[in-house]
Design a protein around this motif. Structure first.
Motif, PDB file in Angstrom:
ATOM      1  N   VAL A 167      73.156 -24.083   4.415  1.00  0.00           N
ATOM      2  CA  VAL A 167      74.019 -23.596   3.343  1.00  0.00           C
ATOM      3  C   VAL A 167      73.283 -23.815   2.024  1.00  0.00           C
ATOM      4  O   VAL A 167      72.964 -24.945   1.673  1.00  0.00           O
ATOM      5  CB  VAL A 167      75.369 -24.347   3.312  1.00  0.00           C
ATOM      6  N   THR A 168      72.975 -22.744   1.327  1.00  0.00           N
ATOM      7  CA  THR A 168      72.264 -22.851   0.062  1.00  0.00           C
ATOM      8  C   THR A 168      73.045 -22.138  -1.034  1.00  0.00           C
ATOM      9  O   THR A 168      73.699 -21.129  -0.794  1.00  0.00           O
ATOM     10  CB  THR A 168      70.841 -22.263   0.154  1.00  0.00           C
ATOM     11  N   LEU A 169      72.959 -22.684  -2.240  1.00  0.00           N
ATOM     12  CA  LEU A 169      73.671 -22.142  -3.383  1.00  0.00           C
ATOM     13  C   LEU A 169      72.685 -21.517  -4.366  1.00  0.00           C
ATOM     14  O   LEU A 169      71.522 -21.906  -4.428  1.00  0.00           O
ATOM     15  CB  LEU A 169      74.461 -23.244  -4.096  1.00  0.00           C
ATOM     16  N   GLY A 170      73.164 -20.549  -5.124  1.00  0.00           N
ATOM     17  CA  GLY A 170      72.298 -19.919  -6.116  1.00  0.00           C
ATOM     18  C   GLY A 170      73.056 -18.868  -6.903  1.00  0.00           C
ATOM     19  O   GLY A 170      74.279 -18.878  -6.964  1.00  0.00           O
ATOM     20  N   ILE A 171      72.291 -17.975  -7.490  1.00  0.00           N
ATOM     21  CA  ILE A 171      72.881 -16.876  -8.254  1.00  0.00           C
ATOM     22  C   ILE A 171      72.188 -15.566  -7.879  1.00  0.00           C
ATOM     23  O   ILE A 171      71.123 -15.571  -7.245  1.00  0.00           O
ATOM     24  CB  ILE A 171      72.737 -17.086  -9.775  1.00  0.00           C
ATOM     25  N   ILE A 172      72.807 -14.465  -8.244  1.00  0.00           N
ATOM     26  CA  ILE A 172      72.127 -13.173  -8.172  1.00  0.00           C
ATOM     27  C   ILE A 172      71.143 -13.144  -9.326  1.00  0.00           C
ATOM     28  O   ILE A 172      71.532 -13.109 -10.492  1.00  0.00           O
ATOM     29  CB  ILE A 172      73.123 -11.999  -8.304  1.00  0.00           C
ATOM     30  N   SER A 173      69.856 -13.215  -9.028  1.00  0.00           N
ATOM     31  CA  SER A 173      68.845 -13.277 -10.087  1.00  0.00           C
ATOM     32  C   SER A 173      68.243 -11.914 -10.409  1.00  0.00           C
ATOM     33  O   SER A 173      67.421 -11.791 -11.316  1.00  0.00           O
ATOM     34  CB  SER A 173      67.731 -14.254  -9.692  1.00  0.00           C
ATOM     35  N   GLY A 174      68.647 -10.903  -9.652  1.00  0.00           N
ATOM     36  CA  GLY A 174      68.171  -9.542  -9.924  1.00  0.00           C
ATOM     37  C   GLY A 174      68.873  -8.557  -9.011  1.00  0.00           C
ATOM     38  O   GLY A 174      69.375  -8.922  -7.951  1.00  0.00           O
ATOM     39  N   THR A 175      68.933  -7.307  -9.429  1.00  0.00           N
ATOM     40  CA  THR A 175      69.560  -6.268  -8.610  1.00  0.00           C
ATOM     41  C   THR A 175      68.641  -5.051  -8.534  1.00  0.00           C
ATOM     42  O   THR A 175      67.633  -4.969  -9.241  1.00  0.00           O
ATOM     43  CB  THR A 175      70.923  -5.833  -9.195  1.00  0.00           C
ATOM     44  N   GLU A 176      68.979  -4.128  -7.628  1.00  0.00           N
ATOM     45  CA  GLU A 176      68.253  -2.863  -7.463  1.00  0.00           C
ATOM     46  C   GLU A 176      66.769  -3.074  -7.157  1.00  0.00           C
ATOM     47  O   GLU A 176      65.895  -2.401  -7.693  1.00  0.00           O
ATOM     48  CB  GLU A 176      68.415  -1.990  -8.717  1.00  0.00           C
ATOM     49  N   ARG A 177      66.502  -4.027  -6.262  1.00  0.00           N
ATOM     50  CA  ARG A 177      65.116  -4.288  -5.839  1.00  0.00           C
ATOM     51  C   ARG A 177      64.801  -3.395  -4.639  1.00  0.00           C
ATOM     52  O   ARG A 177      65.551  -3.364  -3.660  1.00  0.00           O
ATOM     53  CB  ARG A 177      64.935  -5.756  -5.451  1.00  0.00           C
ATOM     54  N   ASP A 178      63.679  -2.675  -4.690  1.00  0.00           N
ATOM     55  CA  ASP A 178      63.263  -1.753  -3.627  1.00  0.00           C
ATOM     56  C   ASP A 178      61.906  -2.185  -3.076  1.00  0.00           C
ATOM     57  O   ASP A 178      60.952  -2.392  -3.835  1.00  0.00           O
ATOM     58  CB  ASP A 178      63.159  -0.318  -4.162  1.00  0.00           C
ATOM     59  N   PHE A 179      61.806  -2.322  -1.736  1.00  0.00           N
ATOM     60  CA  PHE A 179      60.540  -2.692  -1.108  1.00  0.00           C
ATOM     61  C   PHE A 179      60.647  -2.410   0.389  1.00  0.00           C
ATOM     62  O   PHE A 179      61.717  -2.051   0.899  1.00  0.00           O
ATOM     63  CB  PHE A 179      60.196  -4.166  -1.358  1.00  0.00           C
ATOM     64  N   SER A 180      59.551  -2.588   1.115  1.00  0.00           N
ATOM     65  CA  SER A 180      59.528  -2.382   2.567  1.00  0.00           C
ATOM     66  C   SER A 180      58.894  -3.589   3.243  1.00  0.00           C
ATOM     67  O   SER A 180      57.915  -4.158   2.732  1.00  0.00           O
ATOM     68  CB  SER A 180      58.740  -1.113   2.923  1.00  0.00           C
ATOM     69  N   VAL A 181      59.448  -3.976   4.396  1.00  0.00           N
ATOM     70  CA  VAL A 181      58.914  -5.086   5.180  1.00  0.00           C
ATOM     71  C   VAL A 181      59.089  -4.766   6.649  1.00  0.00           C
ATOM     72  O   VAL A 181      60.195  -4.432   7.099  1.00  0.00           O
ATOM     73  CB  VAL A 181      59.633  -6.414   4.847  1.00  0.00           C
ATOM     74  N   ASP A 182      57.991  -4.864   7.428  1.00  0.00           N
ATOM     75  CA  ASP A 182      58.038  -4.682   8.880  1.00  0.00           C
ATOM     76  C   ASP A 182      58.733  -3.401   9.312  1.00  0.00           C
ATOM     77  O   ASP A 182      59.493  -3.368  10.288  1.00  0.00           O
ATOM     78  CB  ASP A 182      58.723  -5.882   9.545  1.00  0.00           C
ATOM     79  N   GLY A 183      58.496  -2.332   8.587  1.00  0.00           N
ATOM     80  CA  GLY A 183      59.043  -1.032   8.962  1.00  0.00           C
ATOM     81  C   GLY A 183      60.448  -0.759   8.458  1.00  0.00           C
ATOM     82  O   GLY A 183      60.995   0.326   8.700  1.00  0.00           O
ATOM     83  N   PHE A 184      61.053  -1.702   7.750  1.00  0.00           N
ATOM     84  CA  PHE A 184      62.390  -1.503   7.195  1.00  0.00           C
ATOM     85  C   PHE A 184      62.321  -1.298   5.688  1.00  0.00           C
ATOM     86  O   PHE A 184      61.538  -1.966   4.990  1.00  0.00           O
ATOM     87  CB  PHE A 184      63.292  -2.714   7.490  1.00  0.00           C
ATOM     88  N   ASN A 185      63.129  -0.377   5.191  1.00  0.00           N
ATOM     89  CA  ASN A 185      63.206  -0.121   3.758  1.00  0.00           C
ATOM     90  C   ASN A 185      64.398  -0.859   3.174  1.00  0.00           C
ATOM     91  O   ASN A 185      65.530  -0.704   3.651  1.00  0.00           O
ATOM     92  CB  ASN A 185      63.345   1.384   3.484  1.00  0.00           C
ATOM     93  N   TYR A 186      64.137  -1.641   2.170  1.00  0.00           N
ATOM     94  CA  TYR A 186      65.196  -2.355   1.467  1.00  0.00           C
ATOM     95  C   TYR A 186      65.402  -1.684   0.122  1.00  0.00           C
ATOM     96  O   TYR A 186      64.553  -1.772  -0.766  1.00  0.00           O
ATOM     97  CB  TYR A 186      64.836  -3.833   1.294  1.00  0.00           C
ATOM     98  N   ASP A 187      66.513  -0.984  -0.017  1.00  0.00           N
ATOM     99  CA  ASP A 187      66.822  -0.256  -1.244  1.00  0.00           C
ATOM    100  C   ASP A 187      68.015  -0.906  -1.936  1.00  0.00           C
ATOM    101  O   ASP A 187      69.014  -1.238  -1.294  1.00  0.00           O
ATOM    102  CB  ASP A 187      67.152   1.215  -0.934  1.00  0.00           C
ATOM    103  N   ASN A 188      67.880  -1.086  -3.231  1.00  0.00           N
ATOM    104  CA  ASN A 188      68.988  -1.617  -4.029  1.00  0.00           C
ATOM    105  C   ASN A 188      69.354  -3.040  -3.620  1.00  0.00           C
ATOM    106  O   ASN A 188      70.521  -3.462  -3.730  1.00  0.00           O
ATOM    107  CB  ASN A 188      70.220  -0.702  -3.899  1.00  0.00           C
ATOM    108  N   ALA A 189      68.389  -3.817  -3.148  1.00  0.00           N
ATOM    109  CA  ALA A 189      68.672  -5.167  -2.648  1.00  0.00           C
ATOM    110  C   ALA A 189      68.979  -6.133  -3.788  1.00  0.00           C
ATOM    111  O   ALA A 189      68.505  -5.973  -4.916  1.00  0.00           O
ATOM    112  CB  ALA A 189      67.493  -5.693  -1.840  1.00  0.00           C
ATOM    113  N   TYR A 190      69.802  -7.138  -3.447  1.00  0.00           N
ATOM    114  CA  TYR A 190      70.036  -8.231  -4.384  1.00  0.00           C
ATOM    115  C   TYR A 190      68.884  -9.221  -4.287  1.00  0.00           C
ATOM    116  O   TYR A 190      68.466  -9.603  -3.190  1.00  0.00           O
ATOM    117  CB  TYR A 190      71.325  -8.987  -4.049  1.00  0.00           C
ATOM    118  N   GLN A 191      68.373  -9.659  -5.415  1.00  0.00           N
ATOM    119  CA  GLN A 191      67.432 -10.769  -5.452  1.00  0.00           C
ATOM    120  C   GLN A 191      68.238 -12.023  -5.750  1.00  0.00           C
ATOM    121  O   GLN A 191      69.033 -12.054  -6.687  1.00  0.00           O
ATOM    122  CB  GLN A 191      66.390 -10.550  -6.542  1.00  0.00           C
TER     123      GLN A 191
END
Length: 381
Positions: A167-191
C-alpha cells in the motif's frame, strides 16, 4: 350604560387588528429572506464526515484486491487485480495474464480460486478475469465519469500478501502521459508519485477523497520514483462489454484440485503470516466479520460470532510486532507474534495496556488456509 363600554371595545378590536397585521408583515418578511447559519462546530462535523479515515479506506479496499498467480511451463507469474462487479469479475493488466496457461487468485482472506480470462486488450494493457466463487463479493466502486487532476491524493494497492509493503500513498504528479512498453500503448496515463512494483501491476489506484477506483496501476520506473496508471474512465466501456458478452460455461478455468499442490515451504509461511496479520488488522479496525471468517470450522463451532465479537469489543487499540514462524507436520504453520492491546472496560476511566505473545496454528481446510487454533501467554502488562 352601553355608551360607557363602547370606547374600550373599539380600542380592543383595533389593537387585535393591529397585532394580526404585524404578524402577517413579519411572516412575509421572514419568508422572503434567506437565513444564513455559520456555526463552526457544524462546519467541522460536516468536514470530518466527508473525510474518510485512511486506514478504513485501505482495509475496506483490500477486501476486493486479489493476488493473481499465473503459471506456464516456463515460469510463475504474479500480479494484482480488483473485483469491480457482482459477477466475480476482476480487472487487471493484460501483461499479468497474457502468458499464463492457468490462473489462480488469492483473496484478502487467503482463499485461493481458479480464474479464467473474460477479455484481454491487444494494444491496451487491460484484462478481465472471472472467479465465479467471488460473485456477489465486495466490489470496489469505480469512477466512471470524472478524470483525476494533478495534485489529487491517491492510494495505490497491490496484492494483499505483504499488506504492509503493498500500500503506497502519493499524488497525481502528471496527466496525459503517452508511451509504449512491451507492445502496449499507454495513452493519457496518470503519472503518480506512489511507488509501483511488479507485484502492484493490475492493482487499483484509489482516490483519497472519495475512495473510488480512478486507475489501474500498470508501470513503474526502474528506480521506483515514478509510476503510471491507466485511467479507469478510458477503459470501463470496453471492460463492461467483455463482462456482458461472456457466460461462465464459455470460459476455461484451471482445476481446483491443483491449487497449492506444489506450494513451497517459504510460500506457506508467507501465507500463514499474512493471514495472522490480516486477522489482527481486522480486529484493530473492528471488522470482526472479516476476522471471524478466517477461523477454521472447529473454532467457529466452539465460538459463535457474537461470542467472538464480544471478546474484542473492549479493545481500544491494537499493535503487533514481527511474526516468527515455523513449518510443522502436515504443512501446518506455527506463527508466534507479540500483540500489545489497550483495553477500556465500561466501568474504567483509564485504558490498560498489556502485551501478549500469541501462537497461531495455520493449516489447510477445504483447500483454503484457515486459523486452526489461537493460544496466548501474557508476557507483560
Amino acid at each position: 350604560m352601553h355608551k360607557k363600554h363602547t370606547g374600550p371595545i373599539i380600542a380592543t378590536v383595533l389593537a387585535a387588528a393591529l397585532g394580526i397585521g404585524l404578524m402577517f408583515l413579519i411572516n412575509n418578511l421572514w419568508s422572503s429572506q434567506t437565513i444564513a447559519v455559520n456555526n463552526p462546530i457544524i462546519n467541522k462535523v460536516e468536514s470530518e464526515s466527508r473525510s474518510s479515515d485512511l486506514k478504513s479506506i485501505i482495509h475496506e479496499a483490500e477486501k476486493s484486491v486479489v493476488q493473481i498467480e499465473g503459471q506456464n511451463e516456463y515460469s510463475n507469474i504474479t500480479g494484482s487485480g480488483f473485483i469491480f462487479n457482482d459477477k466475480g469479475d476482476i480487472i487487471t493488466n493484460a501483461h499479468v495474464v497474457r502468458d499464463a496457461d492457468v490462473i489462480y487468485v488469492r483473496t484478502a482472506n487467503a482463499r485461493v480460486y481458479p480464474a479464467a480470462v473474460v477479455g484481454m486488450g491487444q494494444d491496451t494493457d487491460v484484462a478481465v478475469i472471472r472467479v465465479p466463487q467471488l460473485a456477489g463479493h465486495n466490489a470496489l466502486t469505480v469512477e466512471t465519469e470524472k478524470q483525476a487532476e494533478t495534485g489529487d491524493e491517491v492510494i495505490a494497492l497491490g496484492s494483499p500478501h505483504g499488506f504492509q509493503n503493498t500500500v503506497t500513498l502519493g499524488i497525481i504528479s502528471g496527466t496525459e502521459r503517452d508511451f509504449s512498453v512491451d507492445g502496449f500503448n499507454y495513452d493519457n496515463a496518470y503519472q503518480i508519485s506512489a511507488r509501483i512494483t511488479h507485484g502492484n501491476s493490475g492493482g487499483p489506484l484509489i482516490s483519497r477523497e472519495t475512495g473510488n477506483v480512478i486507475g489501474i496501476n500498470s508501470v513503474g520506473t526502474e528506480d521506483g520514483t515514478i509510476g503510471f496508471s491507466i485511467p479507469i474512465v478510458d477503459v470501463i466501456d470496453q471492460v463492461t462489454k467483455w463482462t456482458n458478452e461472456v457466460q461462465n460455461d464459455q470460459l476455461d478455468f484451471a482445476s481446483s484440485s491443483d491449487i497449492g499442490k506444489d506450494t513451497k515451504s517459504d510460500e506457506l509461511i508467507d501465507s500463514a503470516e499474512y493471514i495472522t496479520t490480516y486477522f489482527l488488522d481486522s480486529i484493530a479496525i473492528r471488522d470482526y466479520v472479516a476476522a471471524y471468517t478466517l477461523l477454521g470450522s472447529s473454532m467457529q463451532l466452539s465460538n459463535s460470532y457474537t461470542e467472538f465479537r464480544d471478546g474484542y469489543t473492549h479493545f481500544a487499540d491494537l499493535e503487533y510486532g514481527q511474526p516468527s514462524s515455523k513449518l510443522l507436520d502436515d504443512n501446518q504453520i506455527e506463527v508466534t507474534i507479540d500483540v500489545t492491546v489497550k483495553t477500556k472496560l465500561p466501568d474504567q476511566l483509564e485504558t490498560k495496556e498489556e502485551t501478549t505473545s500469541y501462537k497461531f496454528i495455520i493449516g489447510h481446510e477445504n483447500n483454503q488456509f484457515k486459523i486452526l487454533s489461537i493460544t496466548n501467554t501474557k508476557s507483560q502488562g
